[in-house]
Structure formats: structure tokens, C-alpha cells
Design a protein around this motif. Structure first.
Motif, mmCIF file in Angstrom:
data_model
loop_
_atom_site.group_PDB
_atom_site.id
_atom_site.type_symbol
_atom_site.label_atom_id
_atom_site.label_comp_id
_atom_site.label_asym_id
_atom_site.label_seq_id
_atom_site.Cartn_x
_atom_site.Cartn_y
_atom_site.Cartn_z
ATOM 1 N N ARG A 274 0.838 -1.199 0.000
ATOM 2 C CA ARG A 274 0.000 0.000 0.000
ATOM 3 C C ARG A 274 0.879 1.257 0.000
ATOM 4 N NH1 ARG A 274 -3.483 1.187 3.984
ATOM 5 N NH2 ARG A 274 -5.391 1.345 2.752
ATOM 6 N N ALA A 275 1.919 1.235 0.826
ATOM 7 C CA ALA A 275 2.827 2.381 0.904
ATOM 8 C C ALA A 275 3.602 2.567 -0.400
ATOM 9 C CB ALA A 275 3.792 2.207 2.079
ATOM 10 N N ALA A 276 3.960 1.474 -1.056
ATOM 11 C CA ALA A 276 4.716 1.561 -2.312
ATOM 12 C C ALA A 276 3.896 2.276 -3.380
ATOM 13 C CB ALA A 276 5.096 0.161 -2.789
ATOM 14 N N ARG A 277 2.618 1.929 -3.482
ATOM 15 C CA ARG A 277 1.758 2.609 -4.458
ATOM 16 C C ARG A 277 1.698 4.110 -4.186
ATOM 17 N NH1 ARG A 277 -1.449 -2.011 -4.074
ATOM 18 N NH2 ARG A 277 -2.658 -1.108 -2.362
ATOM 19 N N TRP A 278 1.521 4.427 -2.926
ATOM 20 C CA TRP A 278 1.370 5.818 -2.497
ATOM 21 C C TRP A 278 2.639 6.623 -2.783
ATOM 22 C CZ3 TRP A 278 1.323 7.036 3.453
ATOM 23 C CH2 TRP A 278 1.261 8.416 3.650
ATOM 24 N N LEU A 279 3.771 6.131 -2.317
ATOM 25 C CA LEU A 279 5.002 6.906 -2.425
ATOM 26 C C LEU A 279 5.487 7.024 -3.866
ATOM 27 C CD1 LEU A 279 6.913 5.661 0.750
ATOM 28 C CD2 LEU A 279 5.509 7.707 0.474
ATOM 29 N N TRP A 280 5.337 5.964 -4.648
ATOM 30 C CA TRP A 280 5.738 6.050 -6.055
ATOM 31 C C TRP A 280 4.872 7.079 -6.796
ATOM 32 C CZ3 TRP A 280 9.628 5.610 -8.970
ATOM 33 C CH2 TRP A 280 9.517 5.505 -10.372
ATOM 34 N N ALA A 281 3.579 7.103 -6.477
ATOM 35 C CA ALA A 281 2.697 8.099 -7.090
ATOM 36 C C ALA A 281 3.141 9.507 -6.724
ATOM 37 C CB ALA A 281 1.252 7.856 -6.649
ATOM 38 N N GLU A 282 3.569 9.705 -5.494
ATOM 39 C CA GLU A 282 4.040 11.021 -5.073
ATOM 40 C C GLU A 282 5.315 11.421 -5.821
ATOM 41 O OE1 GLU A 282 2.472 13.051 -3.224
ATOM 42 O OE2 GLU A 282 1.193 11.957 -1.821
ATOM 43 N N ILE A 283 6.203 10.449 -6.036
ATOM 44 C CA ILE A 283 7.454 10.732 -6.750
ATOM 45 C C ILE A 283 7.163 11.135 -8.192
ATOM 46 C CG2 ILE A 283 9.539 9.651 -7.692
ATOM 47 C CD1 ILE A 283 9.696 8.039 -5.065
ATOM 48 N N VAL A 284 6.327 10.356 -8.864
ATOM 49 C CA VAL A 284 5.996 10.664 -10.265
ATOM 50 C C VAL A 284 5.194 11.967 -10.341
ATOM 51 C CG1 VAL A 284 4.790 9.864 -12.328
ATOM 52 C CG2 VAL A 284 6.065 8.228 -10.916
ATOM 53 N N GLY A 285 4.263 12.136 -9.408
ATOM 54 C CA GLY A 285 3.443 13.340 -9.403
ATOM 55 C C GLY A 285 4.247 14.607 -9.195
ATOM 56 N N ALA A 286 5.420 14.481 -8.587
ATOM 57 C CA ALA A 286 6.269 15.654 -8.352
ATOM 58 C C ALA A 286 6.796 16.248 -9.658
ATOM 59 C CB ALA A 286 7.439 15.275 -7.445
ATOM 60 N N TYR A 287 6.750 15.473 -10.751
ATOM 61 C CA TYR A 287 7.180 15.990 -12.049
ATOM 62 C C TYR A 287 6.129 16.903 -12.679
ATOM 63 C CZ TYR A 287 11.289 12.974 -12.215
ATOM 64 O OH TYR A 287 12.507 12.394 -11.957
ATOM 65 N N GLY A 288 4.924 16.941 -12.081
ATOM 66 C CA GLY A 288 3.873 17.819 -12.606
ATOM 67 C C GLY A 288 2.514 17.179 -12.462
ATOM 68 N N ASP A 289 1.485 18.015 -12.324
ATOM 69 C CA ASP A 289 0.121 17.490 -12.145
ATOM 70 C C ASP A 289 -0.324 16.624 -13.313
ATOM 71 O OD1 ASP A 289 -0.044 18.741 -9.721
ATOM 72 O OD2 ASP A 289 -1.175 20.465 -10.459
ATOM 73 N N GLN A 290 0.224 16.869 -14.487
ATOM 74 C CA GLN A 290 -0.185 16.084 -15.658
ATOM 75 C C GLN A 290 0.224 14.622 -15.561
ATOM 76 O OE1 GLN A 290 2.182 18.354 -15.492
ATOM 77 N NE2 GLN A 290 3.750 18.176 -17.099
#
Length: 620
Positions: A274-290
Motif C-alpha cells: 500500500r505504501a509503495a503505491r502511495w510513495l511512487w505516485a508522489e514521486i511521479v506526481g512531483a514531475y507535474g500534475d499532468q
């Protein structure tokens, strides 16, 4: 009537957390609450004995819906996962026949492990004959040096075979940091290798070829937060360096596959996914909302860990892999490999492979794990674990970033050093039975032998891919049970039958408890245990032990009685066998003064103590 029940329940006053804690403290009768009931995890945070709704206050994860960014609950609106089985390809025709067979037995994802000389279009044609590539997931492992060649051959074969390449899905297990982590070989050109592979695989949009192989970190004995933290740093490194090389975030995230190990820490492993999904999404999302859509969705494959698997009492491995499969599937992985129970000592046979497949099929067909998305959501305990584990993993992620990123850390050997230190700590915990391996360091079956089922490893084939020479500390893949197994195998191979005789006397409850403890203790070395109901005199017990051919006689009684029985037994035995006192009596110093040296108790280091006895008995 239902209304009446609701009214009745509403009349009970609410119980506060402090009231619950006060009641627990009262029941502890003076024992310290924190020392007795609060668990300090290896991951660096505390776990309380109970949680309440108020513990969710301030947490964002309980409010996230499935398939909603940051995807802590799920990246999709179902919990279907692929059942994967690995095939070591020696003969392509035989591998093809096996693949066709297991596809009819529930497998939906195939993993082929190829030799370097098998990486060509002709071998693939034989290997995949009769298999519809659009219908299942195809995964391949090969030598690092021929991964590009495999991508080109696979693209050519599928195109010429008329497959709809847009619907073909799978992976090539290309680990850009395997050289550093596994072999200790520097690999500064990893970006160039990744670039070549990404270009070669472009005709196959559904194939993931950049592997974040956290499985190696898991199998090297890492703690869960380390596996997760290093995996995140690894993935971020791929994004950072390969975007600089000209690739888009969308292309890279569609090519990255996370491969995690899964151990027997049931709830913690579930929280890890569960944490892996969350944190990876945060890392990728940091490149931009798109990028907070499909690009931020992690793709996870899980493999049951080998670190906690054993040679002795190997069927216990089935219990381990079953809870591991449950953690992974309830945690929402995309695919799963359950390793057969005999993976530690032989090339798995049809029986062990069938059982491994069925472990997943039972979870689908009988337990319906695939019908419920993230059933742990909202659990006060699981939500706490998810957040606490994410926090510790994120701290490690940031520390690696400060070091210059994962590649720099792997080249410097700091990742390997940290994981190997954890491995050493866990081995020490196993030696002292703080970490339990059922059938190995706890409750072993002393009648079992294992030397005959171990196959001598064949000499490694000459490796000519030009990997280079080791210059970095590599990961240590010694399993948790390996030292106990080496100890016990030494006993077996010595040809000596070491008998341990329990001299039980005095207080009934204490002598029985200590004889059971001592039997369990010495059986860990493969010694033959001879327990007894009790003796009227010390002399009678010693005589019986010597008559039975005992190499070790263990006095089992109460602390108060040891002051009398132990010196008497030791003097009468007169060195004709090793003498041991079971326990840590107050009179220990007095007993040592008369020459008694051997004591075993719950604080003993079981492994080191048994090594000393093997040495005394001439077993090396």
C-alpha cells in the motif's frame, strides 16, 4: 425490534482510550505497559497493542478511494492479479510443453529464464509455439549483456508471427544495478545500456524492461523499510537519469516494473505494498500534475522471499509462502510468483510446483481474494502501519538522494553495506531465537536428516560476457536459517550419533518444563534427544544416561533444588559425559565454583552454544 436494539446500544457510555489503557495497566498488575505490550519494530517505529478511530486523525490515506491518486488503495477497480510460474529453459521444446501444460492449470503469466545462447528468434519460435501472446503475460530473464538482443529478437518474432503487438504484455528482467548489488562490479555505463534497451523495445509498447529488482534486497535480509526505501530511490534514479537522456516520463513509467520480495511479517508486508503505491505516485506526481494519472500508477510483481525459507522441515515453507501470498494479494500486487517449498535444496519438481500454483488458485477460487479491493482499508492498525512504514521508507529515500542518488550509493557500496548489516543483525536474532524459524531454531524434528536431499552444485559455466572484476561490497544472500543448517549438517555428516539425556528430578512442573526446553534446544543441532519422566536419585539418573550412551546429560530441576542436585550429579558423572544445567539459578556462581561450566536458558545464544558443543564433541 432493530430500533430497540440500536437504542439499547446507544445507552452505553463511550469508553475513552485512557480508560482502556488504565484497565490494561491494572490487568498487568504493575508490569510496565510500554515494555510489556508496545512492540518496537525493526522498521524503527512503535506498534501499540490496540488502535482506535482517533489514531486515524490527521492521516490522509483512509480518505483515498480505489484507483484514485495517490493510489494507496489500488491502481485499478479490481483486485485481479496474474498467477506467474517460472520456467528454467534447458531444452526449448520441453519448456514449451511445460508452458502449454501449466497454462491449462491456472497460470496466467509465464516467466522464461534463458541462457545467453538461447537469446535468438529461432529459440523464441520454439519456446512460444502454440502460445497466444495477446492472452497471457510473457516475461523473460537473461544475461544483462544480451538484453537488447532479446528485445530485438522478441519484437521480430511477434511481428513476423502476426501477433497484435499492441495487446502483447510482458517484461524483460533487465536490472541495471545487478552488477553492483549482486556481483560487486562497477557499472558506470548503466544509462547507456538502459537507453539501448528502451530503443530496442519500442515496437512492443506493452513490455516493461526496466526492473526495480527490490527482490534482491529482500533476499539479502533487508528490513521492510529498507526494501521499500531503496526501491523508491532506485525508481527515482531511473526517472532522473533517463529523462535527462531524452525519454519522457510517460514512456519511462510504462517501462518500469517493481519486483518486490514478500516475507512472513503478514500485516507489515501488506502495508508495504500500500505504501509503495502511495510513495511512487508522489514521486511521479512531483514531475507535474499532468503525471498524476496513469503515469503515477506503479506496476508491482511480488515473489515469495527465499531469506526465510529452510532446508529442514521444508514443508513449513508452505505455511510461510501461504501467508506471504495472502499479504501480497490483499496488498494489491499486479502479479505474483509463489516459489515452491523445496526451492532451497533442489530444482523444484512437478509436485512442489503444482502446490505453489494451487496456493494462489485457492486464494482466488475459494477465498475470493480477487473480488475485494484493498480489504485492509480503514483498519486502524493497517492504516497506522502504512503511514509509519511510508515515513521510515521516505526518510531512507531522502538520505539516498542526499548521497547523490541510488546509482552513486550502489557504486559506493553503501546500499550493500547497510543491507548486509541488517542481515547480520537478523542472523544474530535467529541465533538467539529472537527471530523464530519453526523447525530450524524452534521445535526442530531431530529425527529428520537432510544431507541426502541436497544436490551438489554444478560448477559454474564459464561466463564470458565481460562483466568485469568485483571491486565493491556485494549483497550477502545467506538465508536466515543457513547457519543452523550448516551446524546440523555438520552433525549429520560427521557420522556421530550424539545423544542428549534429560536427567529429570525434583519439582515436577519445573523438571518437565526444563526438559522440554532443553530437548528443543539441543535438537537444533540434530542431536538425538532422550527425555524421561523423572528419577528418584541423581545417581540413578546419571547411570541411566550413561547406559543409554549419552554424550550430554542435562540436569532438569528447579532453581532451589539445583544447589543440591547439580554438584552431586557433576561429581558422580566425573567427566564421563558433558554436563549441563538447564536454567539460570541464583546459585550459578556456586555451581561454577565446583567446576560446572555449561548452563542453558532463554537468554542463551543457541547457535553459539551448540557450536561449542560440536567442537567439544569433535564435530566440525
Amino acid at each position: 425490534m432493530a430500533t430497540d436494539k440500536e437504542r439499547l446500544l446507544s445507552e452505553f457510555p463511550a469508553i475513552s482510550t485512557q480508560e482502556w489503557k488504565d484497565k490494561i495497566i491494572a490487568d498487568l498488575k504493575g508490569a510496565d505497559f510500554d515494555r510489556k505490550l508496545v512492540w518496537r519494530t525493526n522498521e524503527g517505529f512503535n506498534v501499540n497493542p490496540f488502535y482506535r478511530r482517533e489514531d486515524l486523525e490527521g492521516l490522509s490515506t483512509p480518505r483515498v478511494m480505489p484507483a484514485e491518486y495517490p493510489y494507496v488503495r489500488s491502481t485499478r477497480l479490481d483486485n485481479e492479479w496474474l498467477v506467474r510460474q517460472e520456467i528454467h529453459v534447458t531444452d526449448p521444446q520441453e519448456a514449451n510443453a511445460k508452458a502449454l501444460d501449466i497454462l491449462n492449470k491456472g497460470v496466467t503469466s509465464l516467466g522464461f529464464k534463458l541462457r545467453r545462447d538461447q537469446v535468438n528468434k529461432e529459440t523464441l519460435a520454439v519456446l512460444l509455439k502454440g502460445i497466444m501472446p495477446e492472452a497471457i503475460e510473457l516475461n523473460f530473464s537473461c544475461c544483462y549483456s544480451v538484453a537488447v538482443q532479446l528485445a530485438e529478437a522478441l519484437a521480430a518474432y511477434l511481428t513476423e508471427a502476426g501477433a497484435n503487438v499492441a495487446e502483447c504484455k510482458g517484461s524483460i528482467n533487465f536490472d541495471p544495478f545487478k552488477k553492483q548489488l549482486v556481483k560487486g562490479i562497477s557499472n558506470p555505463q548503466w544509462v547507456v545500456a538502459c537507453t539501448r534497451l528502451l530503443e530496442a523495445i519500442r515496437p512492443l509498447p506493452g513490455f516493461r524492461v526496466l526492473t526495480v529488482n527490490a527482490l534482491n534486497i529482500n533476499n539479502a535480509g533487508a528490513y521492510i523499510y529498507q526494501e521499500l526505501g531503496y526501491a523508491l530511490s532506485w525508481g527515482a534514479e531511473l526517472l532522473d537519469k533517463l529523462t535527462e537522456a531524452g525519454f519522457s516520463i510517460e514512456e519511462l513509467t510504462s517501462r518500469i516494473k517493481f519486483v518486490f520480495g514478500v516475507g512472513s511479517n503478514y500485516f507489515m508486508e501488506l502495508a508495504k505494498f500500500r505504501a509503495a503505491r502511495w510513495l511512487w505516485a508522489e514521486i511521479v506526481g512531483a514531475y507535474g500534475d499532468q503525471y498524476k494519472g496513469d503515469a503515477a500508477k506503479i506496476y508491482m510483481h511480488a515473489v515469495t522471499s527465499t531469506w526465510n525459507k529452510t532446508i529442514y522441515d521444508a514443508h513449513v515453507n508452505l505455511l510461510r509462502t501461504q501467508t506471504e501470498a495472502m499479504s501480497a494479494t490483499l496488498g494489491g500486487v499486479d502479479s505474483l510468483t509463489v516459489q515452491p517449498f523445496d526451492v532451497t535444496y533442489q530444482e523444484s519438481d512437478n509436485f512442489s510446483e503444482r502446490i505453489a500454483r494451487n496456493q494462489q488458485l485457492l486464494l482466488k477460487e475459494e477465498s475470493h481474494f480477487d473480488k475485494v479491493i484493498d480489504p485492509a482499508a480503514g483498519s486502524y492498525y493497517i492504516e497506522h502501519l502504512t503511514n509509519a512504514l511510508a515515513e521510515q521508507a521516505w526518510k531512507l529515500f531522502l538520505a539516498v538522494e542526499e548521497e547523490g542518488g541510488f546509482a552513486a550509493a550502489a557504486e559506493a557500496g553503501s546500499v550493500q553495506k547497510a543491507v548486509n548489516a541488517s542481515n547480520a543483525k537478523r542472523h544474530a536474532a535467529v541465533a538467539a531465537r529472537k527471530e523464530i524459524f519453526l523447525g530450524t531454531n524452534q521445535f526442530p524434528n531431530f529425527t529428520e536428516t537432510a544431507a541426502q536431499k541436497l544436490h551438489e552444485e554444478a560448477e559454474a559455466a564459464t561466463h564470458s560476457c565481460g562483466c568485469g572484476q568485483p571491486s565493491i561490497e556485494a549483497l550477502n544472500f545467506d538465508r536466515g536459517a543457513s547457519e543452523f543448517e550448516a551446524l546440523r549438517l555438520a552433525t549429520e555428516r560427521s557420522g556421530k550419533e550424539v545423544k542428549v539425556f534429560m536427567l529429570t528430578i525434583g519439582n515436577l512442573a519445573m523438571r518437565l518444563a526444563r526438559s522440554q526446553f532443553s530437548s528443543n534446544f539441543f535438537a537444533c543441532a540434530g542431536y538425538k534427544i532422550q527425555d524421561n519422566l523423572g528419577f528418584a536419585t541423581v545417581q540413578e539418573g546419571v547411570d541411566a544416561g550413561l547406559a543409554a550412551g549419552a554424550s550430554i546429560i542435562v540436569l532438569c530441576s528447579s532453581d532451589d533444588e539445583y544447589a543440591e542436585f547439580a554438584p552431586e550429579a557433576f561429581k558422580y558423572l566425573a567427566g564421563r559425559a558433558e554436563f549441563v544445567v538447564a536454567g539460570a539459578p541464583a546459585c550459578t556462581d556456586d555451581l561454577k565454583a565446583v567446576g560446572i561450566e555449561n548452563f542453558i536458558n532463554v537468554k542463551s545464544n543457541v547457535l553459539e552454544t551448540l557450536r561449542q558443543f560440536n567442537h567439544k564433541l569433535g564435530i566440525n
